[in-house]
Design a protein around this motif. Structure first.
Motif, mmCIF file in Angstrom:
data_model
loop_
_atom_site.group_PDB
_atom_site.id
_atom_site.type_symbol
_atom_site.label_atom_id
_atom_site.label_comp_id
_atom_site.label_asym_id
_atom_site.label_seq_id
_atom_site.Cartn_x
_atom_site.Cartn_y
_atom_site.Cartn_z
ATOM 1 N N GLU A 16 63.230 11.566 -42.277
ATOM 2 C CA GLU A 16 62.330 11.703 -43.410
ATOM 3 C C GLU A 16 61.477 10.439 -43.571
ATOM 4 O OE1 GLU A 16 64.889 12.376 -46.704
ATOM 5 O OE2 GLU A 16 65.420 14.422 -46.122
ATOM 6 N N PRO A 17 60.205 10.577 -43.946
ATOM 7 C CA PRO A 17 59.349 9.400 -44.163
ATOM 8 C C PRO A 17 59.944 8.496 -45.244
ATOM 9 C CG PRO A 17 58.059 11.428 -44.159
ATOM 10 C CD PRO A 17 59.494 11.846 -44.190
ATOM 11 N N MET A 18 59.755 7.195 -45.081
ATOM 12 C CA MET A 18 60.285 6.225 -46.027
ATOM 13 C C MET A 18 59.130 5.498 -46.720
ATOM 14 S SD MET A 18 62.739 2.966 -45.186
ATOM 15 C CE MET A 18 63.669 3.951 -44.011
ATOM 16 N N GLU A 19 59.171 5.459 -48.044
ATOM 17 C CA GLU A 19 58.128 4.744 -48.780
ATOM 18 C C GLU A 19 58.396 3.244 -48.754
ATOM 19 O OE1 GLU A 19 57.586 6.178 -52.722
ATOM 20 O OE2 GLU A 19 57.256 8.261 -52.109
ATOM 21 N N ASP A 20 57.318 2.480 -48.624
ATOM 22 C CA ASP A 20 57.405 1.017 -48.661
ATOM 23 C C ASP A 20 58.441 0.477 -47.678
ATOM 24 O OD1 ASP A 20 55.524 0.965 -50.758
ATOM 25 O OD2 ASP A 20 57.107 1.349 -52.221
ATOM 26 N N ASP A 21 58.335 0.908 -46.458
ATOM 27 C CA ASP A 21 59.264 0.462 -45.423
ATOM 28 C C ASP A 21 58.945 -0.988 -45.063
ATOM 29 O OD1 ASP A 21 60.843 0.021 -43.208
ATOM 30 O OD2 ASP A 21 60.469 1.985 -42.325
ATOM 31 N N PRO A 22 59.866 -1.920 -45.326
ATOM 32 C CA PRO A 22 59.592 -3.344 -45.059
ATOM 33 C C PRO A 22 59.385 -3.663 -43.582
ATOM 34 C CG PRO A 22 61.911 -3.009 -45.583
ATOM 35 C CD PRO A 22 61.218 -1.715 -45.876
ATOM 36 N N LEU A 23 59.883 -2.813 -42.698
ATOM 37 C CA LEU A 23 59.740 -3.102 -41.275
ATOM 38 C C LEU A 23 58.329 -2.839 -40.780
ATOM 39 C CD1 LEU A 23 63.135 -2.065 -39.689
ATOM 40 C CD2 LEU A 23 62.431 -4.177 -40.778
ATOM 41 N N GLU A 24 57.529 -2.117 -41.551
ATOM 42 C CA GLU A 24 56.117 -1.979 -41.196
ATOM 43 C C GLU A 24 55.416 -3.332 -41.309
ATOM 44 O OE1 GLU A 24 54.264 1.084 -43.432
ATOM 45 O OE2 GLU A 24 55.453 2.699 -42.550
ATOM 46 N N VAL A 25 55.863 -4.123 -42.276
ATOM 47 C CA VAL A 25 55.324 -5.484 -42.445
ATOM 48 C C VAL A 25 55.947 -6.417 -41.404
ATOM 49 C CG1 VAL A 25 55.103 -7.437 -44.035
ATOM 50 C CG2 VAL A 25 54.975 -5.091 -44.905
ATOM 51 N N GLU A 26 57.224 -6.201 -41.121
ATOM 52 C CA GLU A 26 57.952 -7.063 -40.192
ATOM 53 C C GLU A 26 57.444 -6.906 -38.754
ATOM 54 O OE1 GLU A 26 60.342 -10.117 -39.812
ATOM 55 O OE2 GLU A 26 60.288 -9.033 -41.712
ATOM 56 N N PHE A 27 56.957 -5.688 -38.423
ATOM 57 C CA PHE A 27 56.474 -5.410 -37.075
ATOM 58 C C PHE A 27 54.996 -5.015 -37.101
ATOM 59 C CE2 PHE A 27 60.991 -3.621 -36.295
ATOM 60 C CZ PHE A 27 61.491 -4.882 -36.027
ATOM 61 N N PRO A 28 54.086 -5.963 -37.387
ATOM 62 C CA PRO A 28 52.655 -5.628 -37.348
ATOM 63 C C PRO A 28 52.220 -5.369 -35.913
ATOM 64 C CG PRO A 28 52.943 -7.994 -37.581
ATOM 65 C CD PRO A 28 54.310 -7.387 -37.663
ATOM 66 N N TYR A 29 51.417 -4.346 -35.701
ATOM 67 C CA TYR A 29 51.072 -4.000 -34.320
ATOM 68 C C TYR A 29 49.585 -4.184 -34.040
ATOM 69 C CZ TYR A 29 49.473 0.495 -36.261
ATOM 70 O OH TYR A 29 48.828 1.458 -36.987
#
Length: 329
Positions: A279-292
């Motif tokens: 399921e999609p996760m809101e405000d997932d901190p790993l999106e910030v941790e892994f900038p692509y």
């Protein structure tokens, strides 16, 4: 996860953590995260006891957590009878959402993935050198890992099998996880040699001494990034599966991809692939941790999917797993 529970778990105070989780003022989310932590720390019987106590509540609150815990517990316990019962209960459960339906469609892959990846730590015992050599030369993914672990232990006692490991590695013609683990052992123990291997049908030749420094550098960077991300992760279950998948991706970086690789993009794409099954996760901190980097995303995705296909097949095929017919006889 609240601080008290987090401290107990990270300090390996599992008995106290088990008692604390059962307190009425501990949120259901913290109970779930605590059970996951226990499961992934191989405190499986504690995890099972707590899961069965809160099973109905977990099922109502988060079906995917319910399903992955239910399956994971019996995989770790090597209990094929109850694993099959859990699988059938999940498959015959009510419709929840499309994410759950996708999980049900891939439940056999998930089970095989866990069986290939969850290796319970061995008890200390006297190491047989000849048996260790047989393990290192085995076709079994798990046996090779166990053999190298034994070789590392006896190396501290002055018994050096690095030359033998190199001889075994030289027999490989196609890149694989087993080849990678042999090479890693040699790199960590300062053995120099040149190897030729086919990787995705492309012939590659490399010398250990020429990649050693970069290998050590990137291994250290990966370890740091994984540790930092683990502390930030909201869902320890998804993060655990990400760690498994990324360990396979990391194995396929040597020799040619350890230079000029953007680790943030590599980790983010791997994480997105794993997370895409849930399921999609809101405000997932790993999106910030892994900038692509946008321009690298598709290229890395193609590489990662190819790696996962190759490595998952190897791990699932050659890992020794319980025989269901035998268990149910």
């Amino acid at each position: 996860m609240n601080k008290t529970l987090n401290d107990l778990l990270n300090n390996n105070e599992f008995e106290k953590a088990e008692e604390y989780i059962q307190n009425d003022d501990v949120s259901l989310k913290d109970k779930i995260d605590g059970i996951k932590f226990l499961l992934y720390s191989f405190e499986t019987r504690r995890a099972k006891k707590l899961f069965l106590k809160y099973k109905d509540e977990i099922e109502k609150a988060s079906y995917l957590d319910f399903a992955t815990l239910y399956i994971g517990i019996y995989v770790e316990l090597k209990d094929e009878i109850n694993l099959n019962k859990a699988k059938q209960e999940i498959l015959n459960g009510p419709y929840v959402d499309q994410g759950v339906e996708e999980f049900r469609n891939r439940i056999d892959d998930f089970i095989m993935y866990l069986k290939a990846s969850l290796v319970t730590p061995k008890k200390e015992e006297e190491i047989d050198i000849n048996l260790t050599k047989k393990k290192i030369a085995s076709n079994s993914y798990e046996e090779v890992l166990n053999g190298l672990d034994d070789a590392e232990k006896i190396l501290k006692e002055g018994i050096d099998l690095t030359k033998y490991v190199a001889q075994v590695a030289r027999k490989y013609t196609k890149y694989s996880l087993k080849f990678y683990y042999l090479i890693t052992f040699l790199l960590k123990n300062n053995y120099d040699d040149t190897f030729s291997i086919d990787k995705f049908d492309i012939p590659i030749t490399f010398t250990l001494s020429k990649i050693k420094n970069k290998f050590n550098e990137i291994s250290s960077e990966i370890s740091t990034k994984i540790s930092k991300a683990k502390a930030e992760a909201k869902d320890v279950g998804i993060f655990y599966l990400f760690q498994i998948a990324f360990s396979f991706v990391e194995a396929y970086l040597i020799p040619e991809r350890i230079d000029n690789i953007d680790l943030n993009t590599l980790m983010r794409v791997t994480y997105d692939i794993v997370r895409g099954n849930f399921e999609p996760m809101e405000d997932d901190p790993l999106e910030v941790e892994f900038p692509y980097i946008d321009s690298l995303y598709d290229e890395y995705k193609e590489f990662i999917l190819e790696v996962l296909k190759e490595s998952f097949f190897e791990a699932a095929t050659y890992t020794k797993i319980s025989n269901f017919n035998k268990a149910s006889a």
